[in-house]
Design an enzyme around this catalytic site. Structure first.
Site, mmCIF file in Angstrom:
data_model
loop_
_atom_site.group_PDB
_atom_site.id
_atom_site.type_symbol
_atom_site.label_atom_id
_atom_site.label_comp_id
_atom_site.label_asym_id
_atom_site.label_seq_id
_atom_site.Cartn_x
_atom_site.Cartn_y
_atom_site.Cartn_z
ATOM 1 N N CYS A 7 17.399 -48.016 49.833
ATOM 2 C CA CYS A 7 17.263 -47.074 50.951
ATOM 3 C C CYS A 7 17.421 -47.860 52.253
ATOM 4 C CB CYS A 7 15.961 -46.275 50.872
ATOM 5 S SG CYS A 7 14.452 -47.256 50.982
ATOM 6 N N ASN A 10 13.262 -49.838 52.611
ATOM 7 C CA ASN A 10 12.649 -50.339 51.361
ATOM 8 C C ASN A 10 11.117 -50.285 51.407
ATOM 9 O OD1 ASN A 10 12.671 -53.411 49.334
ATOM 10 N ND2 ASN A 10 12.731 -51.299 48.644
ATOM 11 N N CYS A 12 9.707 -46.737 51.622
ATOM 12 C CA CYS A 12 9.367 -45.364 51.187
ATOM 13 C C CYS A 12 10.159 -44.941 49.958
ATOM 14 C CB CYS A 12 9.605 -44.365 52.323
ATOM 15 S SG CYS A 12 8.370 -44.462 53.648
ATOM 16 N N ARG A 13 11.422 -44.578 50.134
ATOM 17 C CA ARG A 13 12.160 -43.926 49.056
ATOM 18 C C ARG A 13 12.522 -44.850 47.896
ATOM 19 N NH1 ARG A 13 16.759 -41.784 52.771
ATOM 20 N NH2 ARG A 13 16.212 -43.801 53.708
ATOM 21 N N SER A 14 13.102 -46.028 48.193
ATOM 22 C CA SER A 14 13.545 -46.855 47.058
ATOM 23 C C SER A 14 12.377 -47.484 46.295
ATOM 24 C CB SER A 14 14.602 -47.892 47.475
ATOM 25 O OG SER A 14 14.127 -48.803 48.430
ATOM 26 N N ASP A 118 14.265 -38.705 54.087
ATOM 27 C CA ASP A 118 13.393 -39.852 54.347
ATOM 28 C C ASP A 118 12.005 -39.391 54.796
ATOM 29 O OD1 ASP A 118 12.194 -42.201 55.025
ATOM 30 O OD2 ASP A 118 13.955 -43.013 56.053
HETATM 31 P P1 4NP Z 1 12.881 -45.727 53.714
HETATM 32 O O1 4NP Z 1 12.235 -45.173 55.077
HETATM 33 O O2 4NP Z 1 14.333 -46.017 53.997
HETATM 34 O O3 4NP Z 1 12.726 -44.586 52.742
HETATM 35 O O4 4NP Z 1 12.089 -46.946 53.341
HETATM 36 C C1 4NP Z 1 12.261 -45.902 56.260
HETATM 37 C C2 4NP Z 1 11.140 -46.584 56.655
HETATM 38 C C3 4NP Z 1 11.147 -47.284 57.842
HETATM 39 C C4 4NP Z 1 12.281 -47.286 58.638
HETATM 40 C C5 4NP Z 1 13.407 -46.615 58.232
HETATM 41 C C6 4NP Z 1 13.393 -45.912 57.036
HETATM 42 N N1 4NP Z 1 12.274 -47.978 59.855
HETATM 43 O O5 4NP Z 1 13.294 -47.921 60.580
HETATM 44 O O6 4NP Z 1 11.271 -48.633 60.200
#
Ligand code: 4NP
Length: 144
Positions: A7, A10, A12-14, A118
């Site tokens: 994702c 790294n 939340c989703r992955s 997300d």
């Molecule tokens: P993820 O979500 O891609 O599902 O881990 C996110 C968490 C944090 C950020 C972006 C996406 N960030 O920009 O901090």
């Protein structure tokens, strides 16, 4: 068989995908990574860990790392959570590498979803986990 979930952050989703999928396919090697570097070394985001814990998935051992070009050679299948992940992944593909890169939602066509939204932004951690579980069941059926 080695599967990498990818994702953006790294956190939340992955990691949720890794934590759910590994309970459904114990003989598949799994890992996760983010195309961004902001959260490298961090555990999964607290609210995501809590939502996963409530369903019996333990994410506490996971730590964020950045997706690297060498991952194309280390894994048999790379799974992105949205179209932007896929383009970020493909940008690093080494010349001649043919490792398949797929959207996680490809494994849950009945869901009608085109991406795993997300939850870092939507705040819908349970909705994300519902979809992650659905996609994980489809992936497990497809590769095990
Ligand atoms: P993820 O979500 O891609 O599902 O881990 C996110 C968490 C944090 C950020 C972006 C996406 N960030 O920009 O901090």
């Amino acid at each position: 068989m080695r599967v990498l979930f990818v994702c953006l952050g790294n956190i939340c989703r992955s990691p949720a995908a890794e934590g759910v999928f590994r309970t459904m396919a114990a003989d598949v090697e799994t890992d996760s990574a983010g195309t961004g570097s902001w959260h490298v070394g961090e555990p999964p985001y607290g609210p995501m860990q809590t939502a996963a814990r409530d369903r019996g998935y333990d994410l506490t051992d996971l730590r964020a790392r950045q997706f690297v070009a060498a991952d194309f050679d280390q894994f048999d299948l790379i799974i992105g959570m949205d179209a932007s992940n896929i383009s970020n992944i493909e940008r690093l593909r080494p010349a001649g590498n043919e490792t398949p890169v797929r959207l996680f939602t490809d494994y849950a066509p009945e869901s009608g979803a085109q991406e795993v939204p997300d939850p870092y932004y939507t705040r819908d951690f349970d909705g994300a986990l519902d979809l992650v579980e659905h996609c994980s069941r489809g992936l497990a059926a497809a590769i095990t």
